[in-house]
Scaffold this active site. Structure first.
Site, mmCIF file in Angstrom:
data_model
loop_
_atom_site.group_PDB
_atom_site.id
_atom_site.type_symbol
_atom_site.label_atom_id
_atom_site.label_comp_id
_atom_site.label_asym_id
_atom_site.label_seq_id
_atom_site.Cartn_x
_atom_site.Cartn_y
_atom_site.Cartn_z
ATOM 1 N N LYS A 53 39.384 43.367 35.125
ATOM 2 C CA LYS A 53 41.105 43.451 35.295
ATOM 3 C C LYS A 53 41.719 43.702 33.943
ATOM 4 O O LYS A 53 40.763 43.174 32.806
ATOM 5 C CB LYS A 53 41.280 41.711 35.592
ATOM 6 C CG LYS A 53 41.266 41.299 37.169
ATOM 7 C CD LYS A 53 41.702 39.928 36.583
ATOM 8 C CE LYS A 53 41.312 39.581 37.908
ATOM 9 N NZ LYS A 53 41.779 39.564 39.246
ATOM 10 N N ARG B 214 36.595 37.058 49.158
ATOM 11 C CA ARG B 214 36.294 37.347 50.244
ATOM 12 C C ARG B 214 35.220 37.099 50.250
ATOM 13 O O ARG B 214 34.114 36.622 51.166
ATOM 14 C CB ARG B 214 37.501 38.098 50.803
ATOM 15 C CG ARG B 214 36.579 39.668 50.240
ATOM 16 C CD ARG B 214 37.332 40.553 50.366
ATOM 17 N NE ARG B 214 39.113 40.724 49.545
ATOM 18 C CZ ARG B 214 40.348 41.703 49.386
ATOM 19 N NH1 ARG B 214 39.591 42.655 50.380
ATOM 20 N NH2 ARG B 214 41.373 41.320 48.848
#
Lengths: 490, 482
Positions: A267, A341
Site C-alpha cells: 500500500k 477474502r
C-alpha cells in the site's frame, strides 16, 4: 469507567447534577425542585443558553444551588422518547461530567428500561483507550467514578441495565482489540486474548499453522506466509440455548488481519497506520461473543476469526501465486492486498462444513470501494438470503449500526474468472466491493449468508453520540441484537 | 435501423428463418440436450445449416425475454442481411417485442467508415397471420427503440462532430415529431443567471446552451421533467483528466441524449403524458477562459457554489438545469440522468446505474421500470454526512470533497463522490418535488457486446424513462407520490 447506579429520585446536596429534560416542556420532578432551589434561576439560565431539550443536546451551568455544575440534557420530544434518544442523552452526559467524581442524573422522565438505556449510552461514550499514555496531566484525565441515575423504579432499571452492561463490555473488548497497535496485537496475542472468553463460559479453540495446514487452509496460510507471526484461527462456541431447545447455531465470522501492509502489492505509505484496524471484523465477532456470553444469551452461537498479518518479505505470497482453499477451489492471487477474502474463504468454508449453521454473518474491513460507494454512515450488506438480509438490516437499524444492501449477480461474478485457476482474487475497479462479495459467496456452499463490508464504519474520525472517535466496534451491538431478535424469542 | 416488415406468408426458403420457442421443440430433444438448449430467453439452437433455420428461446415471454431473444438471433446470424421471424401462432405483441430486441442489437454506427463496411442484418420480415394487428402493435413497441437508437447515435458521435451547436441542431430536428424545441444561448443564459452552466462552458470552442424540449401530451397535468447532463466533451477542464481513457469522454452527454431519446419515444407513440426535457449542453475544455478550482459561482437558484474540482462539472450544469426545470414547469416529478461520477462505477460496476432520490415512490417506480426493460438500477443512499461534507468555507455549498490521499487516515483515499454529488443536486431541487437522480456513468457505454446491443453506447435511460412514463404518468389522477 464509571459505575452506574440506579437510585430513588432525590436532589443531591452537592456534586454535579444532571437534568434530563424533554423538548418544549417546563422543568418537572427533580428539575422542578432544582428550579425552586435555585430561586428560578435555572429556567432563565437555560433560556439564556438557548437550551431547548433537543435530543442529545447538553448545556452546562455553573454556580447554581449547592452543585458544582448543573448539566441540562435534552431527550427530544416527550412523545418521541426512544432507546436511541436515551442513549444519546447518556452519551452527552458522559463528557459533560467527566471531570466530576460523582454525578446524579434526574431521569424520571424515562421509564425504567429507557433509564437503563441512558446509563448504557453514558458508559459507551465514557470509554477511552489510554493504556499507552504515560504522561497525561491529572487535570486532563476523566475522573467520573459513579453515575447515580434517579428513576421511578430503580430495581427495574438495574435489572434492565445488567444485560446492557454485558453488551457494553463486548463493545469495549472489540474497541480495545481494534485500538491496540499491531506490534502488540499480532495473531498469536489476539488468539491469547480470545482465550479470555473462557471466563464467561465460552468454549475457545485455537488452531495454529499445523492444524490449519491439515485442514487445507491454503488461502489463509498463503496470506500469513510473509509474516514473522504465525497464523491463528480461533473457534468460539457459546451454547446458551436451553436444554431440549437445541438449535442450529448462528455463525459469526470475522476478518482478523492484525496489520495489512498490502504484502508484495504494498500500500502507499499515507494512512497505512490505519491498517492496524484491518482486524475490526474479528474484533466485532469476539466482542459479540463476549456480549452474548456476558448476558447469558439463550442461543447457540459460534464465532470464528481468521488471524493473520499481511507482510511483504522474502517468504511472502506473490501476485500470480495459485493457492488451494479449504473448499478445494483454487484461487489465482492477482493482488496480495486483496487478502481478507482469502482468509475468509477458508474460515467460511470450514465453518459451514463443521457447524452446518442456520446462517453465517461475516464482518470484514474488506474494500476501500465500499467507502467510495457508501461513505461512513452505512456498512455494505451483501446476502444470498432475503430473510437474513432483512434481519441484519433491522438489527442494525435498531442499534444505530446502519447497513445498506448492495447487489450480487452473475454478471459481477464473471469479473473474477481466472485463466489459470477457479477464480482470481480481484475483479478490477468496477464494482470492487461487489466482486469481493461474489468471491466470498463461492465459499458459502449455498448456506444462508450475509456479508458486512465494514471498511467505512469500523473507525471514526470524529466523536458520535455514544461512540468516541477511533474504534467503533461496529457490529457488536448489531450481532447481539440479531441473536436477541431471531433466536431468543419465546 | 433494422427495417421491420410484417407479412402473411410462408417462409422464403432462401432466407434464414427464426422460430421463437418457449420449450424444446418436438423432435429436437436430443440435439437440445447436447447443446444445453432449454429454451431460456436468448438461447439459440441451430439444427442444420443452409437454409439456416434456428430456434430461439423466449423463456417466460416477458418483455425482457422477448427482447433478449430477438437480440440473440441478430448476434447469432450477424452476417445475414435479411432475416425472417416465423411468428405464426405467436401473439403479435410478442412478435413485436422480439423484433424490438433484434432492432436494438442490430444497431451500428458506420457513419465515419468510408470503406470495407461489414454487412449485417438490415431487414427483418415478421411472418404472422395478422400483419395489420402486428403493425399496430409495432407502432408502440418501436417508439422506445427509435428513441434509444437516436440516443446511441448521439453518444457515438465524437466531439469534433457533435459540438454543443450541432447537438442542439439535431435536437431541433425532433420538431418534426411534434416536439417543441427551445434553445437558450449565451445571452439568454446570462440574462437569466445560469452562472454554473456558463462557467463550465466558458472554455469550450462552442458555447454552452440549454435545450428545452416539450411534448404537450393530451392529459391536463403538469409535465414530468427529464434533466440531462450534456457535456459534449469533458477534458476535466483545468483539473485535467489523465490522457488514458479520456477518449471515452465523448460520451459525457449520454444523460442528455437519453432524455432526448425518451422525448422522441413519447412523441412517436403519442403518449398522453406531458413531458419536458431540460438539457444542459456544454464542452468542458481546458482553456484560458476556463473556470478555475476555487472559483465561486452564483447558480440560477441564487445559491453560491465553491468549485473544488473543475472535473466535477456535471453536477454544476445540472444545478441550473434542475432549478430551471422545477421553477419554470412545476413538474409532477423530475428525473435527471447523468454520467456523473467514477465513484458509481467503483460502487456498482457496469451492470447497474446508481439511483438516488428524495421520494420513495418515484425511486421504486424507476427501479421497477428498469427491471422491466433490462436497464437495471440500484438504490443508493444520501446520508446526513454526505450533505455535511459539502460545507464550504466561502460559499453556500462546495461542489465536491477533495481527496486527501491518505493524509488524515487511510479512509481519506476513498470519497463517496456519487453520494456527495446526489446530496449536492438535492439542494437545487427544493422541497415538495419528487426527484430522482440516475448516475449512469457505468452503463452509458459497454466495452463488450451486451444482451441488447453491440459494444459501444447503450442508450441507457431512454427505454427506462419511457417505461416509467407509461407506468406512472399517463393518467391525470395518478400521481406517483400519494
Amino acid at each position: 469507567m464509571p459505575d452506574i447506579a440506579f437510585v430513588k429520585p432525590a436532589l443531591p446536596r452537592g456534586g454535579a447534577l444532571v437534568l434530563c429534560m424533554t423538548e418544549g416542556d417546563p422543568p418537572a420532578g427533580l428539575a422542578r425542585e432544582a428550579e425552586d432551589a435555585s430561586g428560578g434561576l435555572l429556567s432563565r439560565a437555560l433560556e439564556a443558553a438557548g437550551f431547548k431539550g433537543r435530543k442529545g443536546h447538553a448545556t452546562t451551568l455553573y454556580g447554581l444551588g449547592p452543585w458544582t455544575r448543573v448539566v441540562a440534557v435534552g431527550l427530544g420530544k416527550a412523545a418521541e422518547l426512544s432507546a436511541e434518544a436515551a442513549e444519546a442523552a447518556g452519551g452527552a452526559i458522559a463528557p459533560a461530567v467527566a471531570q466530576e467524581r460523582e454525578a446524579t442524573v434526574a431521569a424520571e422522565a424515562l421509564d425504567p428500561a429507557l433509564a437503563a438505556q441512558l446509563g448504557f449510552g453514558a458508559v459507551l461514550r465514557a470509554w477511552r483507550f489510554d493504556r499507552y499514555r504515560t504522561k497525561e496531566k491529572e487535570e486532563d484525565k476523566p475522573k467520573l467514578e459513579r453515575l447515580a441515575i434517579a428513576t421511578g423504579n430503580a430495581a427495574a432499571s438495574k435489572s434492565a441495565f445488567a444485560p446492557l452492561r454485558a453488551v457494553a463490555d463486548g463493545v469495549f473488548l472489540a474497541r480495545e482489540l481494534v485500538s491496540e497497535p499491531p506490534n502488540v496485537l499480532h495473531p498469536v496475542e489476539f488468539a491469547e486474548r480470545c482465550k479470555g472468553l473462557e471466563r464467561l463460559g465460552v468454549e475457545v479453540e485455537v488452531m495454529g499453522p499445523k492444524e490449519l495446514k491439515r485442514l487445507g487452509f491454503g488461502a489463509m496460510l498463503g496470506v500469513a506466509q510473509g509474516s514473522a507471526h504465525e497464523a491463528r484461527m480461533v473457534v468460539m462456541q457459546w451454547k446458551g440455548a436451553p436444554r431440549g431447545k437445541k438449535q442450529k447455531p448462528l455463525a459469526l465470522i470475522g476478518k482478523g488481519v492484525t496489520f495489512d501492509t498490502g504484502g508484495i502489492s504494498i500500500k502507499p505509505a499515507g494512512g497505512m497506520e490505519d491498517m492496524k484496524w484491518d482486524m475490526a471484523g474479528a474484533g466485532a465477532v469476539v466482542g459479540a461473543m463476549a456480549a452474548l456470553a456476558g448476558r447469558k444469551a439463550k442461543a447457540d452461537v459460534v464465532g470464528l476469526v481468521g488471524l493473520v498479518e499481511n507482510m511483504p518479505s522474502g517468504t511472502a505470497q506473490r501476485p500470480g501465486d495459485v493457492v488451494k482453499t479449504a473448499s478445494g477451489q483454487t484461487v489465482e492471487v492477482i493482488n496480495t492486498d486483496a487478502e481478507g477474502r482469502l482468509v475468509l474463504a477458508d474460515v467460511m468454508w470450514y465453518c459451514q462444513d463443521r457447524f452446518d449453521p442456520r446462517g453465517m454473518v461475516d464482518l470484514a474491513t474488506l474494500t476501500g470501494a465500499i467507502i467510495i460507494a457508501l461513505g461512513h454512515e452505512h456498512a455494505g450488506l451483501f446476502s444470498n438470503d432475503e430473510t437474513l438480509a432483512q434481519q441484519v438490516i433491522a438489527a442494525g437499524a435498531a442499534v444505530g449500526e446502519k447497513c445498506w444492501r448492495m447487489p450480487l449477480a452473475d454478471a459481477y461474478d464473471k469479473q473474477i474468472k481466472s485463466d489459470i485457476a477457479d477464480m482470481k482474487n480481484v475483479g478490477g475497479r468496477p464494482g470492487g466491493s461487489i466482486t469481493a462479495a461474489q468471491f466470498l459467496q463461492r465459499f458459502t456452499n449455498g448456506k444462508p449468508w450475509a456479508h458486512l463490508d465494514i471498511a467505512g464504519t469500523a473507525w471514526s474520525s470524529k466523536d458520535a453520540a455514544t461512540v468516541p472517535k477511533g474504534a467503533t466496534a461496529f457490529g457488536v451491538r448489531l450481532l447481539d441484537r440479531l441473536v436477541a431478535e431471531t433466536m431468543e424469542e419465546g | 435501423m433494422l427495417k421491420v416488415s410484417f407479412r402473411r406468408a410462408e417462409p422464403d426458403p432462401g432466407l434464414p428463418v427464426v422460430r421463437p420457442v418457449a420449450a424444446v421443440p418436438a423432435g429436437f430433444e436430443v440435439l437440445a440436450a447436447a447443446r444445453n438448449f432449454r429454451a431460456q430467453a436468448g438461447q439459440v439452437l441451430e439444427p442444420a445449416a443452409a437454409p439456416r433455420h434456428v430456434f430461439v428461446g423466449t423463456g417466460a415471454w416477458t418483455r425482457r425475454d422477448c427482447e433478449t431473444a430477438g437480440a440473440a438471433v441478430v448476434a447469432h446470424l450477424a452476417d445475414a442481411p435479411h432475416l425472417q421471424l416465423d411468428a405464426r401462432g405467436i401473439a403479435p405483441e410478442r412478435a413485436c417485442m422480439i423484433a424490438a430486441g433484434a432492432a436494438l442489437r442490430a444497431w451500428r454506427f458506420d457513419l465515419h467508415r468510408t470503406r470495407d463496411v461489414r454487412p449485417g442484418p438490415s431487414r427483418l420480415t415478421v411472418l404472422t397471420e395478422d400483419p395489420a394487428a402486428a403493425k399496430d402493435a409495432w407502432e408502440g413497441v418501436v417508439a422506445p427503440v427509435r428513441g434509444c437508437l437516436f440516443a446511441r447515435d448521439l453518444v457515438a458521435e465524437p466531439a469534433n462532430h457533435l459540438t454543443t451547436k450541432s447537438f442542439v441542431k439535431r435536437l431541433e430536428g425532433l420538431a418534426e415529431h411534434g416536439i417543441h424545441v427551445d434553445v437558450l444561448g449565451r445571452k439568454r443564459l446570462a440574462r437569466a443567471g445560469f452562472g454554473a452552466l456558463l462557467a463550465v462552458g466558458a472554455g469550450g470552442s462552442t458555447p454552452p446552451l440549454l435545450a428545452v424540449l416539450r411534448w404537450r401530451g393530451s392529459i391536463a397535468a403538469p409535465p414530468v421533467a427529464f434533466v440531462g447532463k450534456g457535456i459534449v466533451f469533458d477534458t476535466g477542464g483545468l483539473s485535467i483528466k489523465p490522457a488514458q481513457g479520456m477518449a471515452a469522454m465523448r460520451a459525457d452527454m449520454a444523460g442528455a441524449a437519453a432524455c432526448a431519446g425518451a422525448m422522441l419515444s413519447l412523441a412517436l407513440r403519442r403518449s398522453p403524458a406531458p413531458a419536458v426535457a431540460v438539457l444542459a449542453i456544454a464542452e468542458n475544455a481546458t482553456d484560458a477562459r476556463s473556470y478555475r478550482p476555487s472559483d465561486v459561482l452564483r447558480t440560477l437558484s441564487g445559491r453560491t457554489v465553491e468549485v473544488v474540482d473543475t472535473d466535477a462539472e456535471g453536477r454544476l450544469v445540472l444545478t441550473d438545469a434542475l432549478h430551471y426545470a422545477v421553477d419554470r414547469f412545476r413538474p409532477r416529478a423530475v428525473v435527471d440522468l447523468a454520467t456523473l461520477t467514477g465513484a458509481i462505477v467503483s460502487a456498482l460496476g457496469h451492470h447497474r446505474a446508481g439511483l438516488f432520490g428524495n421520494d420513495a415512490a418515484l425511486t421504486a417506480a424507476l427501479a421497477a421500470a428498469g427491471e422491466a426493460v433490462g436497464e437495471a438500477l440500484w438504490p443508493m443512499p444520501i446520508g446526513e454526512s454526505h450533505r455535511a461534507d459539502l460545507a464550504s468555507d466561502i460559499a453556500d455549498i462546495r461542489q465536491c470533497v477533495p481527496s486527501a490521499r491518505g493524509e488524515g487516515g487511510w479512509a481519506t483515499r476513498f470519497i463517496p463522490d456519487a453520494c456527495h454529488a446526489a446530496a449536492f443536486l438535492r439542494e437545487f431541487v427544493g422541497e415538495g418535488v419528487p426527484w430522482a437522480h440516475c448516475d449512469i456513468a457505468g452503463v452509458d457505454t459497454q466495452d463488450a457486446p451486451h444482451p441488447l446491443g453491440p459494444a459501444g453506447p447503450t442508450g441507457f435511460g431512454v427505454r427506462l424513462l419511457d417505461a416509467l412514463v407509461a407506468a406512472q404518468f399517463e393518467e391525470e389522477d395518478h400521481h406517483v407520490s400519494p
